[in-house]
Structures are given as C-alpha cells and as structure tokens.
Design a protein around this motif. Structure first.
Motif, PDB file in Angstrom:
ATOM      1  N   TYR A  39       0.841  -1.197   0.000  1.00  0.00           N
ATOM      2  CA  TYR A  39       0.000   0.000   0.000  1.00  0.00           C
ATOM      3  C   TYR A  39       0.874   1.245   0.000  1.00  0.00           C
ATOM      4  O   TYR A  39       2.077   1.188   0.311  1.00  0.00           O
ATOM      5  CB  TYR A  39      -0.926   0.015   1.218  1.00  0.00           C
ATOM      6  N   ARG A  40       0.259   2.348  -0.344  1.00  0.00           N
ATOM      7  CA  ARG A  40       0.912   3.652  -0.266  1.00  0.00           C
ATOM      8  C   ARG A  40       0.215   4.492   0.793  1.00  0.00           C
ATOM      9  O   ARG A  40      -1.019   4.530   0.847  1.00  0.00           O
ATOM     10  CB  ARG A  40       0.837   4.389  -1.595  1.00  0.00           C
ATOM     11  N   LEU A  54      -4.177   2.483   6.912  1.00  0.00           N
ATOM     12  CA  LEU A  54      -3.125   2.734   5.923  1.00  0.00           C
ATOM     13  C   LEU A  54      -2.269   3.932   6.315  1.00  0.00           C
ATOM     14  O   LEU A  54      -1.631   4.560   5.467  1.00  0.00           O
ATOM     15  CB  LEU A  54      -3.749   2.954   4.545  1.00  0.00           C
ATOM     16  N   ASP A  55      -2.251   4.255   7.607  1.00  0.00           N
ATOM     17  CA  ASP A  55      -1.460   5.391   8.095  1.00  0.00           C
ATOM     18  C   ASP A  55      -0.085   4.986   8.592  1.00  0.00           C
ATOM     19  O   ASP A  55       0.643   5.792   9.171  1.00  0.00           O
ATOM     20  CB  ASP A  55      -2.211   6.110   9.218  1.00  0.00           C
ATOM     21  N   GLY A  56       0.267   3.722   8.377  1.00  0.00           N
ATOM     22  CA  GLY A  56       1.556   3.231   8.833  1.00  0.00           C
ATOM     23  C   GLY A  56       1.475   2.428  10.103  1.00  0.00           C
ATOM     24  O   GLY A  56       2.403   1.678  10.433  1.00  0.00           O
ATOM     25  N   ASP A  79       5.864   5.685  -2.238  1.00  0.00           N
ATOM     26  CA  ASP A  79       6.585   4.506  -1.778  1.00  0.00           C
ATOM     27  C   ASP A  79       5.612   3.389  -1.411  1.00  0.00           C
ATOM     28  O   ASP A  79       4.597   3.621  -0.749  1.00  0.00           O
ATOM     29  CB  ASP A  79       7.452   4.844  -0.561  1.00  0.00           C
ATOM     30  N   TRP A  80       5.952   2.165  -1.803  1.00  0.00           N
ATOM     31  CA  TRP A  80       5.135   1.010  -1.463  1.00  0.00           C
ATOM     32  C   TRP A  80       5.584   0.413  -0.139  1.00  0.00           C
ATOM     33  O   TRP A  80       6.777   0.249   0.111  1.00  0.00           O
ATOM     34  CB  TRP A  80       5.219  -0.069  -2.550  1.00  0.00           C
ATOM     35  N   LYS A  81       4.605   0.075   0.716  1.00  0.00           N
ATOM     36  CA  LYS A  81       4.871  -0.581   1.990  1.00  0.00           C
ATOM     37  C   LYS A  81       4.056  -1.874   2.049  1.00  0.00           C
ATOM     38  O   LYS A  81       2.964  -1.957   1.496  1.00  0.00           O
ATOM     39  CB  LYS A  81       4.483   0.322   3.167  1.00  0.00           C
ATOM     40  N   ARG A  82       4.583  -2.860   2.765  1.00  0.00           N
ATOM     41  CA  ARG A  82       3.909  -4.156   2.821  1.00  0.00           C
ATOM     42  C   ARG A  82       2.579  -4.036   3.553  1.00  0.00           C
ATOM     43  O   ARG A  82       2.480  -3.427   4.616  1.00  0.00           O
ATOM     44  CB  ARG A  82       4.788  -5.183   3.522  1.00  0.00           C
ATOM     45  N   PRO A 104     -10.865   6.618   1.498  1.00  0.00           N
ATOM     46  CA  PRO A 104      -9.894   7.712   1.569  1.00  0.00           C
ATOM     47  C   PRO A 104     -10.098   8.636   2.766  1.00  0.00           C
ATOM     48  O   PRO A 104      -9.137   9.248   3.241  1.00  0.00           O
ATOM     49  CB  PRO A 104     -10.115   8.455   0.246  1.00  0.00           C
ATOM     50  N   ASP A 105     -11.336   8.762   3.231  1.00  0.00           N
ATOM     51  CA  ASP A 105     -11.593   9.645   4.374  1.00  0.00           C
ATOM     52  C   ASP A 105     -11.098   9.031   5.678  1.00  0.00           C
ATOM     53  O   ASP A 105     -10.491   9.712   6.514  1.00  0.00           O
ATOM     54  CB  ASP A 105     -13.090   9.958   4.461  1.00  0.00           C
ATOM     55  N   LYS A 106     -11.348   7.727   5.852  1.00  0.00           N
ATOM     56  CA  LYS A 106     -10.894   7.049   7.070  1.00  0.00           C
ATOM     57  C   LYS A 106      -9.468   6.520   6.933  1.00  0.00           C
ATOM     58  O   LYS A 106      -8.885   6.049   7.905  1.00  0.00           O
ATOM     59  CB  LYS A 106     -11.841   5.903   7.404  1.00  0.00           C
ATOM     60  N   ASP A 107      -8.926   6.582   5.717  1.00  0.00           N
ATOM     61  CA  ASP A 107      -7.560   6.138   5.425  1.00  0.00           C
ATOM     62  C   ASP A 107      -7.352   4.685   5.865  1.00  0.00           C
ATOM     63  O   ASP A 107      -6.429   4.372   6.627  1.00  0.00           O
ATOM     64  CB  ASP A 107      -6.533   7.059   6.096  1.00  0.00           C
TER      65      ASP A 107
END
Length: 665
Positions: free
Chosen positions: A244-245, A295-297, A251-254, A273-276
């Motif tokens: 995911y980005r 998807l925020d890391g 950058d792509w992350k697993r 996209p709003d709740k990410d």
C-alpha cells in the motif's frame, strides 16, 4: 493467432440505428415450460448514469446466443434504444458502465480456438450512447508483439472527474521491430489514465510483470497493489503479496499476503480515503470475516463483522466511488449488515414496501447517490428492477428479470437440514411441485457446481423447471461446499470426495425416509461439479438412484489436471485435485463398470472450464461396460450453455429421459 485476436478486438460489435425494445412476452399456452424456464435472463446487467437520468442494460438477443446493450432515458420516459450488439459467436458483452452521461465502457468475453486449445480472452471497449465513436480501450495487437495478451484489462476507477476519462488497468506485451532500434519493452499489468473518446493515455502505474491487481481510493489514486507469486516456469502459485501507499506518498509498503489456496491472510477489496483504511476479508476462527486495516503506517487491524456460523463473502458497495457501506453473507437466506446508518434505514423501509420480495440488493446509484437502482426478488419471483428517488421517495418498477415467467406458478423453496450417515446435519433447499402434498412423488437430488460454491435461497431456473414438471428437488450443501467455514469445506469436494458424495447420497436417502420420494422414482442431476457428483454418487451407491443426468461434468480427475497443462493456473488446478489413490477412486470414468443407472450427459463443445472430452470419455467407458448412456453435445457453446434454444432442448430431453427411465407417465 494474432490475426484472430486482432479481429476479436473489433468484436463485430454492431452499432445499429436506435430501435425500440420490449421485454419478452409473459408465459402463454403457446410456449412450453422448457422454453419459458430455459430462456436466458432478461436483464443480464444494469447500470445508472452519473446524473441518474438514464439506465443502460444488457439483454439477450431475441434469437441466438448474442446480447444487446440498450440505453433508456428514464427521466424523459423514453424507450430503450440499441447501443451495440454482440453475436455470441464468439463474443459476449458481460458488463457495461457509465464513463459519463453520454458514454459507456463495456467488457467483452470470448473464446477463441487455437490450433490445439480453446483460449479465453476479454477486451474492453467504449462507445457513445448512440453507438458512435466505438473505441478499443485494451492495448491493441501489434504485428511485432512477442506474445499475446488474453486479458483485455478493466476500468478500476470511474471517478476521475474528467468527462470521458477513467483509470484503466491494462496488459502490456513487449514488441521488437526487426532491423530497427525502436522497440517496446513494457510488460505486465499497469494503470493508465485513459480518455475513452480519443485514446489519449497517461501512465499512472508502469506495468509490472507479476502485477495482479490495483485498488484505488475511488477518487483516482492507486493505493494498493497486488503482486502474484509465480514459480520459475511461470506457474501461478495462487498467492498475492499486497502493498500500500500512505497518503501523498509514492513509496510502497507491505500490507499483507493472501493465499487463495487456503484463504489465509488479509484480502483487500477497497480503500476508504476519508478514514484512510482498507477493507478486506480475513479468516477468524476458521470462518471468513470482514476487517479494516489502517493505511497510516500503524497497520491497525479492526474486526468489522464476523458471523458465528457462515462466512462473510463480500462487501455491499454503492456509487461511482464504489464506497463500502456494509457486508453480505448467506445463512438460510442472503443477508446484509449495513455500516451506513442512512442505507440501513433505507433498506429496512424498502423491505416493508416490498413485503413479498425479501431479497433486496442495491445495484447502482447516481454520482450523488440521490437515485438508486435496486433489485428485489424471492423464491417464487425471479426478480424485478426498481428506480428509487430519495428526494421524492418514489419507487418505480423498471423491468423484470425474467418476463417469460411473470404469469407462471412457481414453487416455494424451503431451507431444511437432513442427517448424514455420521450424524452431521446437512443444510439443503427443498422445492416441492406447486400444489403437491410432497408424498411418494418423483424426486431429484441436485448437487451444486464448484465444488467451491454453494446454493442460496431464491429463484433458480433449473430446480424450478423440474418442480413445474412434478418433481421434488433437493439441493444439498454437502461438506466441501464453501460459505460454512474451514471445517465444512474439508480438503475440497475432489480430495474429500467420499465425504462430499456421501452427503449427496444421504440427501437421496432422506427424501425416501421422509416419504417425499418414491424410491423407484429417485434421480440425480447436476451441472459441472454437480455433474461429477451425479455420476460419482452412482459409483458410491449403485442402487440408490434410478437415473442420472450430468451437465458439463468432470469425469476423470487426472484428465482434469491435464486439460490445464500449458496454462499459468495448471499448478493451482493440480493442487486442487491432488495426488494419490483418490484420483482414480474418485473418477467416475475410471469406475464406469460400477454404475447401474441409465445416464444422460450434456456438454458444449467449446467448454473451457471442463473440456467436452471429459463427457466423451465417460460415455465411451459406460458403453464399453455395457451400460445405458446418451451424450448430447451442443456445438459452439461453452460451460454455461448460454443459449435459450439449447437450454430448452436440454430441459425437454432431461425430463423425457427421467420419465422413461423411471417409468413415469
């Protein structure tokens, strides 16, 4: 081969002058029941324009195997007009959606014969609503291409904001021009921002050799990429690594790894996209459940919904952004749990407004979601489409799913359970003839295809036809069916065939024990894996059924593996079948001498799912063993036998065969 695909790219998609279309007539004495039930579904796919003023729908041609794309201006009360047609030989329109208020993009499927095999292929095309400016959106074939792309790609995001422009996932093959420095080394699956009117393209994601999937946020940004794992010789392992980005990053992350062979791992479906976050399915306690992953890391995983008995099998999505509003699953009936409070309330209100149509599905919506197309049906109603206006609260019927059956008396379907030999309670669906007391009548056990599949409550043309002819029909959800968790699936219906087929045989015994079936008039009929089950059930117990009908059946498990040699999914199919004594023991063609009941087999000679040779070998083995068998082969038809005349012929022949075999009037 290249010339075949080049011709198929243009598809013979005719764009005739606008013409009115009326749905097929309702049931009448002039048409026999086989023709009524064998008719193809009147609405094969439907979508609503961005403004909510027009609908597009695909319907079968009046005669033949092709289909037609129609557009109707519902706001103006117009009549359906033809946009394009397909012949069905070999191309078929499978889905069409709105690029803009004046333009549509359509997927087309076809089977093309090579020198040695049948090759499934797809292409993506676009046209204006008057049929003009027809464009091929898939990458075109070139004379110097080094290989052939069977996949035509797909639109992965409809909401780019530019009229006529969409995000398209496309397949690229390298090209090399002899005697020139010019060449194209691009290879694999990539994403372009494509103007469907001019074919002007801007690369969004460069093609990657093993790329299998791209998921956007519904607003034109790719957030997730899936990379397929393959063997050294190019065999698909059935495993996808997802990345995911983060917002604003390239950058792509697993993200996760999903293994389709056993269903393990997080399988992403959509991005909010709003709740990410990403929505997806993942197992919990041996059953598939719905989850979200941030998807925020942080990778925070949240359980959204899990059912204690059955698998969650999908998400309810709506609008051009395809936003997730709930989950769906099937217990005894199809159900939905809504996350969106407004849609939850609307679904409840619609159920009250349509009390006799308990199955309600949101099919499409306008861009602002103020207008909705929905479908509603039941076991005794094949379904009808409605347009709902939120502002006026007006619910208007658009068209019928099967107009031929509008005045036909259909049979109620009841969810039951029966006890298998080992004491396990097996769910099933029982359909009794309309007006019958269900006592000592002719009966059919009808196992489903797959085997990785299941039946559901609702209208089904095949059991309904036989119920209309006086048969009781029982559809068992034998162990090996999907939807009930890992424990129920076992290894699968091939490797665990003794359990699966044992459950099928026990369905027949239950019909007799309950006094429903006359034991002298008990038959079995199935399609695909169901056809395999119909034959193998007679191997396991040769005295139970008095007749067997198999439609497009697998008959030899070793042949099942061999017929996919040369395709990238050969390893997946081979692993599904497995190796060992069960391959021979579980193959009806290898045990034809054990079958005593007369057998009738149907197959299309362009079946890519299960080759027609499976049926030819079975028929030859039965004849060699001195058994009674008839094989009917339909030319130029695939696994679904998607032709009204052929389906009607099949129904008539099957009914006559069962009556003759079981000495019925």
């Amino acid at each position: 081969m290249k010339m075949l695909f080049a011709a198929a790219s243009i598809l013979a998609l005719a764009c005739p002058p606008a013409a009115a279309m009326a749905q097929a007539p309702a049931a009448s004495p002039a048409r026999d029941s086989a023709a009524l039930f064998g008719a193809r579904e009147g609405v094969q796919q439907i979508s609503l324009s961005p403004a909510g003023s027009k609908i597009a729908f695909i319907a079968p041609r009046e005669r033949g195997r092709g289909n037609v794309l129609y557009v109707v201006d519902v706001a103006a009360g117009g009549v359906p007009k033809v946009v394009m047609t397909s012949t069905g030989d070999p191309e078929q329109l499978t889905s069409c959606h709105w690029v803009s208020e004046q333009r549509l993009a359509c997927n087309v499927y076809m089977l093309v014969k090579s020198a040695t095999d049948l090759l499934p292929a797809s292409r993506l095309v676009a046209a204006d609503i008057d049929g003009g400016n027809l464009k091929l959106l898939s990458n075109p074939m070139r004379s110097d291409d080094l290989s052939v792309s069977l996949g035509g790609g797909q639109v992965i995001d409809w909401s780019t904001g530019d009229d006529g422009t969409v995000l398209v996932g496309r397949y690229f093959v390298p090209a090399e021009r002899t005697g020139s420095h010019l060449s194209d080394s691009r290879e694999g699956y990539g994403v372009d921002r494509l103007d469907t009117r001019t074919l002007s393209a801007h690369a969004v994601e460069p093609p990657k050799t093993n790329a299998a999937e791209y998921i956007t946020d519904g607003r034109g940004t790719v957030r997730i990429m899936g990379m397929a794992k393959v063997t050294g010789d190019g065999q698909d392992k059935g495993i996808v690594d997802y990345s995911y980005r983060a917002k604003g990053s390239r950058d792509w992350k697993r993200l996760s790894t999903y293994d389709s062979n056993n269903g393990e791992g997080f399988n992403p479906y959509a991005v909010d996209p709003d709740k990410d976050l990403a929505y997806g399915l993942k197992k919990k306690d041996g059953r598939v459940a719905a989850y979200s992953v941030a998807l925020d890391g942080s990778g925070t995983e949240t359980l959204l919904y899990a059912h204690p008995v059955v698998d969650v099998d999908g998400f309810v999505r709506i609008g051009r952004n395809r936003r997730v509003v709930g989950v769906t699953f099937s217990t005894d009936k199809r159900q939905a749990v809504y996350f969106d409070p407004a849609l939850k309330g609307l679904a409840a209100a619609l159920s009250k407004a349509l009390p006799n149509l308990p199955l309600v599905e949101f099919v499409d919506s306008s861009a602002d979601e103020s207008k909705l197309v929905l479908w509603a049906g039941s076991d005794t109603d094949p379904g009808r489409y409605y347009l709902f206006d939120k502002a006026s609260k007006h619910l208007g019927e658009l068209m019928l799913s099967r107009p031929e059956l509008e005045n036909a008396k259909l049979a109620a379907v009841r969810h039951i359970t029966y006890r298998a030999a080992d004491g396990t309670e097996i769910p099933a669906y029982l359909t009794l003839p309309p007006g019958s007391d269900g006592k000592k009548i002719a009966a059919i056990v009808m196992p489903h295809g797959g085997p990785a599949s299941r039946d559901e409550w609702g209208f089904d043309w095949l059991p309904q036809y036989f119920a209309s002819r006086g048969y009781a029909v029982l559809q068992p959800e034998f162990r090996g069916s999907t939807g009930y968790g890992d424990g129920w699936f076992e290894k699968n219906g091939f490797q665990s065939w003794r359990v699966a087929i044992g459950d099928v045989d026990d369905a027949g015994r239950w019909l007799v024990s309950q006094g429903i079936a006359d034991p002298a008039k008990l038959a079995i009929l199935g399609w695909s894996y169901g056809g395999y089950a119909a034959l193998q059930a007679n191997v396991l117990d040769p005295n139970l059924f008095k007749a067997a009908v198999a439609i497009a059946p697998v008959t030899d498990l070793a042949m099942r593996k061999a017929e996919w040699a040369g395709f990238s999914i050969h390893k997946i199919v081979s692993d599904e079948v497995g190796s060992g004594p069960h391959v021979r023991e579980g193959s009806p063609a290898q045990n034809a001498d054990k079958i005593t009941a007369p057998v009738l087999i149907f197959h299309g000679d362009m079946d890519r799912n299960v080759g027609v040779q499976q049926s030819r070998v079975m028929a030859d083995r039965l004849r060699s063993a001195g058994k009674s068998v008839e094989l009917v082969v339909y030319p130029k038809l695939d696994h679904q036998l998607d032709d009204a005349d052929s389906r009607a012929d099949m129904l008539r022949k099957a009914d006559a065969f069962l009556r003759a075999s079981m000495k019925m009037p």
